[in-house]
Structure formats: C-alpha cells, structure tokens
Design an enzyme around this catalytic site. Structure first.
Site, PDB file in Angstrom:
ATOM      1  N   MET A   1     -31.038 -32.554  20.536  1.00  0.00           N
ATOM      2  CA  MET A   1     -32.041 -31.768  20.890  1.00  0.00           C
ATOM      3  C   MET A   1     -33.413 -32.333  20.852  1.00  0.00           C
ATOM      4  SD  MET A   1     -31.109 -27.771  19.805  1.00  0.00           S
ATOM      5  CE  MET A   1     -31.770 -27.787  18.226  1.00  0.00           C
TER       6      MET A   1
ATOM      7  N   HIS B   1     -30.575 -40.051  14.272  1.00  0.00           N
ATOM      8  CA  HIS B   1     -29.847 -39.931  15.844  1.00  0.00           C
ATOM      9  C   HIS B   1     -29.888 -41.329  16.240  1.00  0.00           C
ATOM     10  CE1 HIS B   1     -32.550 -36.221  15.947  1.00  0.00           C
ATOM     11  NE2 HIS B   1     -31.378 -35.890  16.061  1.00  0.00           N
TER      12      HIS B   1
ATOM     13  N   ALA C   1     -34.210 -41.555  12.665  1.00  0.00           N
ATOM     14  CA  ALA C   1     -33.338 -42.690  12.329  1.00  0.00           C
ATOM     15  C   ALA C   1     -32.033 -42.266  12.252  1.00  0.00           C
ATOM     16  CB  ALA C   1     -33.789 -43.344  11.070  1.00  0.00           C
TER      17      ALA C   1
ATOM     18  N   ASP D   1     -24.975 -32.354   9.626  1.00  0.00           N
ATOM     19  CA  ASP D   1     -24.317 -31.220  10.086  1.00  0.00           C
ATOM     20  C   ASP D   1     -22.809 -31.014  10.077  1.00  0.00           C
ATOM     21  OD1 ASP D   1     -26.707 -29.770  10.742  1.00  0.00           O
ATOM     22  OD2 ASP D   1     -26.783 -31.512  12.214  1.00  0.00           O
TER      23      ASP D   1
ATOM     24  N   SER E   1     -33.957 -35.081   9.250  1.00  0.00           N
ATOM     25  CA  SER E   1     -33.810 -33.774  10.101  1.00  0.00           C
ATOM     26  C   SER E   1     -34.942 -33.926  10.714  1.00  0.00           C
ATOM     27  CB  SER E   1     -33.522 -32.603   9.255  1.00  0.00           C
ATOM     28  OG  SER E   1     -33.687 -31.355  10.184  1.00  0.00           O
TER      29      SER E   1
ATOM     30  N   GLU F   1     -22.716 -36.380  10.224  1.00  0.00           N
ATOM     31  CA  GLU F   1     -21.961 -35.651   9.177  1.00  0.00           C
ATOM     32  C   GLU F   1     -22.947 -34.627   8.253  1.00  0.00           C
ATOM     33  OE1 GLU F   1     -19.910 -38.093   6.524  1.00  0.00           O
ATOM     34  OE2 GLU F   1     -18.157 -38.407   7.930  1.00  0.00           O
TER      35      GLU F   1
ATOM     36  N   VAL G   1     -27.857 -39.999   7.450  1.00  0.00           N
ATOM     37  CA  VAL G   1     -28.913 -40.858   7.121  1.00  0.00           C
ATOM     38  C   VAL G   1     -29.810 -40.178   6.475  1.00  0.00           C
ATOM     39  CG1 VAL G   1     -30.647 -42.505   8.121  1.00  0.00           C
ATOM     40  CG2 VAL G   1     -28.495 -42.423   9.345  1.00  0.00           C
TER      41      VAL G   1
END
Length: 280
Positions: A32, A39, A37, A152, A187, A150, A178
């Site tokens: 989104m 992502h 880092a 989520d 996040s 992981e 991460v």
C-alpha cells in the site's frame, strides 16, 4: 533508474504477455506504499527468485475500518519510486481505482476459519478487503510468485488459503519480519508515533522474546499473558486487544507450547495500533 509506473491493467498485461512469450517468471510484491526496509526486503527476495518483479501500490479502501485511518494513511508515490530505483524493479503498478473496483463492482472474497480470530473480530471486514484486492492483483498480473512479510502473519495465511481455495496458480512466499535496532517491527504506521512512543514501542518485541523463552522452558501461557498485559499497561499502551499463543499452521489457540507456534500481540500506543508476532 526509476521504474515505469503503470496505472492501467492493459499496460500491465501487455508487459506480462511479453515476459510469458520468453518463458520468464514474474514476482509480485503487493503493497500500500509508504515503503520501508521491510518492503524492500520483499523486493530483494523477489529479485532473487524471479526473472521480473512488479511492485504494486494501492491504498485499498475496503480493508480500512476507520475513514480517519484511511485518510491518514501516508501516500508517498514519488518517494516510493525513488526507493525502488536501485533494485531493478521492472514496473510499479499503481492502478487507478476503477482498475480495481470499476463501476458496478459487486464481488468480495470472504474466508472463514483463519479469519475468525485476532485481526478478524477486531477489524470487521478487513480480511474481506485484503482477500478481494489480493485476488484481483494475482489474477491481473498472472504472477508466478508473490511475496509477503511475516510481520502480518495472519494476513499471509489468509492469502495462502485464498489462493489455494480459488486455484490461483501462484506460490505465496512469506519473508522474515524486518525490525528496527530496538526490535520494533517495521511498519508504515510507525511514522505516526512520537519520538517518545517510538522508544516505548521498541520494548514490545523484547517482552515477547522473554515470554517465548519462558514458554520454551515449559511455563504455561496464561500466567505469562497476564504478566505481559500488566507490563504493557505499565509502559503506557492504552488498549491491548490481544496477546495470543497460536499454532503456526492453523492459528488454533494454545495454552502451552506443544507444537510449532507463534505469539501475537495487538495494542494501541500514542493513537497508533501496533501489531507484532514471533515464532516460539
């Protein structure tokens, strides 16, 4: 070089057709936006496993429970494209809303079982929104593999179940969470924390790891959960939605460690809802 940005489905499919003619594989990294880092680690995993990589950015309104949360979600498309430039991503798919939810759109993807606990009851309709948009992105892209963090973990299990049940021919790959140096799971929501709250949030993961160590030593879970709730409250977490020990395979609740498991926490701090989980 900044990757090209695609906004129309036809453009994405044209690229995919060219790659398929060559027998090349495609890795998909659904996001989104507001990339960090965590992502980028998914992008690296996709690059290592696939011939081509497409990152998607779509702030999906159907998975937000609060209009305020949706409005406050950071939108940083230009910065995201700059962050992806060094990674050799083939394209960024930023679909116009009508490419995902055209006029008259009337279909949702709903699951039972894996969505009935934790995030499901606390965020009604959230997983329907997730499953619906991810199913569309899988089908639109025709990707061979998709990469999810992981962090989520429940979402990862929802996506795997959805793809399996709908016979979507894609491999869903989970990648390690991460973390910041403090242990705080990265996040996009973290940027909304004050400096003091960020420091406090960094104490969540060490508390979880300490509890996991005691579980591995044979302690029962219920007293540990009560202790963690008290500790988080003392730190200033305003609302603790759940602290759960669950089977890593099917998310059934556990009261002691007798199989591969994960510990899950969701709690509010400084007006921001934080979630985390670890293997036990």
């Amino acid at each position: 070089m900044t990757p090209p940005i695609l906004r129309r489905l036809d453009d994405l499919r044209a690229l995919r057709r060219d790659w398929m003619k060559k027998g090349d594989t495609l890795g998909l990294v659904p996001t989104m936006g507001a990339l960090h880092a965590g992502h980028l680690s998914l992008v690296e995993a996709a690059k290592a496993a696939c011939d081509h990589v497409v990152v998607t950015i779509f702030v999906n309104p159907k998975q937000f429970n609060s209009p305020e949360d949706l409005a406050n979600y950071p939108r940083t498309e230009h910065e995201d494209a700059q962050k992806l430039a060094p990674y050799g991503v083939d394209a960024i798919y930023v679909p116009d809303p009508d490419q995902i939810y055209p006029e008259g759109y009337a279909t949702t993807v709903s699951l039972t079982g894996v969505t009935d606990v934790m995030e499901g009851p606390n965020r009604p309709g959230h997983f329907e929104g997730v499953a619906t948009v991810v199913a569309k992105l899988f089908l639109q892209s025709g990707a061979d593999r998709a990469f999810f963090g992981e962090k989520d973990y429940q979402q990862l299990m929802v996506v795997r179940r959805m793809a399996r049940d709908l016979d979507i021919p894609i491999e869903v790959i989970g990648c390690p969470t991460v973390r910041e140096a403090s242990g705080l799971a990265m996040s996009s929501r973290n940027m909304r924390l004050s400096a003091a709250a960020t420091k406090t949030a960094g104490q969540l993961n060490p508390l979880m790891e300490a509890a996991a160590t005691r579980l591995r030593a044979g302690e029962d879970y219920a007293p540990l959960e009560a202790e963690m709730r008290a500790q988080l409250s003392d730190l200033g977490f305003a609302e603790i939605e759940y602290i759960d020990l669950r089977c890593a395979q099917d998310l059934t609740s556990l009261d002691r460690l007798d199989r591969p498991a994960r510990m899950f926490v969701a709690a509010w701090l400084d007006g921001v809802r934080l979630i985390d989980n670890i293997a036990v």
